[in-house]
Each structure stands twice: as C-alpha cells, then as structure tokens.
Write a protein that holds these residues in place. Structure first.
Motif, short mmCIF file in Angstrom:
data_model
loop_
_atom_site.label_atom_id
_atom_site.label_comp_id
_atom_site.label_asym_id
_atom_site.label_seq_id
_atom_site.Cartn_x
_atom_site.Cartn_y
_atom_site.Cartn_z
N ALA A 1 0.84 -1.20 0.00
CA ALA A 1 0.00 0.00 0.00
C ALA A 1 0.87 1.25 0.00
N GLY A 2 0.53 2.19 -0.85
CA GLY A 2 1.28 3.44 -0.90
C GLY A 2 1.73 3.78 -2.30
N TYR A 3 2.46 4.89 -2.41
CA TYR A 3 2.86 5.42 -3.71
C TYR A 3 4.26 5.00 -4.14
N GLY A 4 4.89 4.11 -3.35
CA GLY A 4 6.16 3.54 -3.73
C GLY A 4 7.32 4.53 -3.67
N GLY A 5 8.49 4.00 -4.04
CA GLY A 5 9.69 4.83 -4.06
C GLY A 5 10.22 4.98 -5.47
N ALA A 6 11.44 5.43 -5.58
CA ALA A 6 12.06 5.65 -6.90
C ALA A 6 12.09 4.36 -7.72
N ASN A 7 11.72 4.49 -8.97
CA ASN A 7 11.74 3.39 -9.95
C ASN A 7 10.71 2.29 -9.70
N GLN A 8 9.92 2.39 -8.67
CA GLN A 8 8.90 1.37 -8.43
C GLN A 8 7.70 1.59 -9.35
N VAL A 9 6.98 0.49 -9.60
CA VAL A 9 5.77 0.55 -10.42
C VAL A 9 4.57 0.69 -9.49
N VAL A 10 3.71 1.63 -9.79
CA VAL A 10 2.56 1.90 -8.92
C VAL A 10 1.26 1.76 -9.69
N LEU A 11 0.33 1.02 -9.10
CA LEU A 11 -1.01 0.84 -9.66
C LEU A 11 -1.97 1.75 -8.92
N TYR A 12 -2.56 2.71 -9.62
CA TYR A 12 -3.54 3.63 -9.04
C TYR A 12 -4.95 3.15 -9.39
N SER A 13 -5.79 3.05 -8.37
CA SER A 13 -7.20 2.66 -8.56
C SER A 13 -8.08 3.77 -8.01
N VAL A 14 -8.92 4.33 -8.86
CA VAL A 14 -9.81 5.43 -8.47
C VAL A 14 -11.25 4.97 -8.67
N SER A 15 -12.10 5.23 -7.70
CA SER A 15 -13.50 4.80 -7.81
C SER A 15 -14.44 5.89 -7.30
N TYR A 16 -15.69 5.80 -7.77
CA TYR A 16 -16.70 6.79 -7.37
C TYR A 16 -18.08 6.12 -7.36
N PRO A 17 -18.87 6.31 -6.28
CA PRO A 17 -20.23 5.73 -6.22
C PRO A 17 -21.25 6.65 -6.88
N TRP A 18 -21.66 6.32 -8.09
CA TRP A 18 -22.64 7.15 -8.80
C TRP A 18 -24.05 6.72 -8.40
N ARG A 19 -24.80 7.64 -7.82
CA ARG A 19 -26.17 7.35 -7.42
C ARG A 19 -27.13 7.87 -8.49
N PHE A 20 -27.92 6.97 -9.06
CA PHE A 20 -28.85 7.34 -10.13
C PHE A 20 -30.01 8.16 -9.58
#
Length: 212
Positions: A165-184
């Motif tokens: 968990a986290g944004y990593g350090g130099a040269n590391q690969v980071v997977l960002y996941s962004v989500s949003y609950p859309w209410r109809f």
C-alpha cells in the motif's frame, strides 16, 4: 326592389332547410367528432408523456454516467502523473498532492469528496497482481499453512497480491485505482442497472516512478 330580394332569400333559406332537415344535425355531429378527436389526442399524450419524460431523463443520465467514467479515467491518469515525479511542495504531503490532482478532474459531474484513491507499489511490471513467493513443500501448487513465504510487502501476512500500500519509491511501479459511487436519480435506469441505485465507477492507471 330591395325588399323583394330579401324576402326571396328568406324564402329560399326556408325551402333549403325544409328539404334538408338533418343538415344542421350533421354539422353538429361533425363538430362533436372533431372535439372528441382533440380530446382523445390530449388523453393519449397525458398517458404517454410521463413515460417519454422518464425515457428522456434516463438517456440524459446515461450520457452523464458515460462522461463521468471518462472523467474518472482522466483523473486516475492525472493522479498517476503527479505521483510518479515524487514532487511534494513545501508544507504538503504526497498523498494530498495526488488526491488533489485526481479531484481537479472530477468536479464537473462528481462530488470530489466521494472519490476514493488507492495505490499499490510493486518492484516491477512483472510482479503486478502476482502472489508473494512461497516454498511449495508438498508440491500441490498452493501455499498451505506453515509453508515459508517471502513477505514482499512487509505486512506480516501472506498475500495473493504482493503490492504494498502506498505510492512507492524511486523506480517502483505503482497501480492507481480510483472509484466513485454514482447514485442514479432516474428510477427506471436505477432499477435496470443496479440493485441499490448506486453504480461504482472505477478507473486504473499504472506508471513507473521516476528515479527521484
């Protein structure tokens, strides 16, 4: 002469009425039929108008959801670009910098306060989504209790995803996941697409941090 013409016209009118006693009734029936047709049209419109309105609102909202999905993907990429540089202004944190970069792109259609950002760091692209290495003592292809493993993310437990968990350090690969609950807000679309009226929109972005 004028008197004689007027009298003649009156006499002619009486004869026409006598010859066609039902002409007045026919005109009245035609007028009534026209009125009934106008009434029927108004009634039909009143019956289908709510359905047409719901269909219109549903189409508009589906377009909004599609636009929000595109914005969320753009926001994920924007956050990833900010995070990969490692730059943090004085008095700020890396977490705040990245979250602000994400929220800047979603404010048009979404509530920035409801946007969730999760990041996992890996040693390289080849380890994305892979489990932590372990010693398969019994050769069954799975890790059993008691078998040794390498705690790559250093959380004290064995994980099927070795990302930390986290944004990593130099040269590391980071997977960002962004989500949003859309209410109809459109009931028809809500029932067709979700069970509780909420559709979770999600987007991901993968970057390698710069050698900062």
């Amino acid at each position: 002469m004028t008197f004689s013409v007027t009298a003649g016209l009156r006499l002619m009118a009486k004869r026409v009425q006598a010859a066609s006693p039902r002409s007045g009734d026919a005109l009245r029936l035609i007028g009534a039929a026209r009125a009934d047709a106008r009434g029927a049209t108004a009634l039909e419109f009143a019956l289908i108008a709510p359905l047409l309105l719901l269909l219109l609102l549903g189409t508009i909202e589906l377009g909004m959801v599609s636009a929000a999905d595109i914005l969320l993907k753009n926001a994920a990429y924007n956050g990833a670009r900010s995070g990969r540089t490692g730059y943090v202004p004085k008095g700020a944190t890396q977490d705040k910098v990245i979250r602000d970069a994400v929220k800047q792109r979603v404010g048009i259609l979404m509530d920035p306060g409801k946007v969730a950002v999760v990041a996992q760091a890996y040693s390289g692209f080849d380890t994305l989504g892979k489990p932590e290495p372990f010693t398969d003592a019994n050769g069954n292809g799975t890790r059993d209790n008691g078998e040794n493993f390498i705690d790559v993310n250093k959380n004290g437990t064995y994980d099927l995803d070795q990302g930390a968990a986290g944004y990593g350090g130099a040269n590391q690969v980071v997977l960002y996941s962004v989500s949003y609950p859309w209410r109809f807000f459109t009931p028809m679309v809500s029932k067709l697409m979700t069970a509780d009226g909420v559709l979770t929109l999600s987007a991901t972005a993968v970057v390698q941090n710069e050698p900062y």
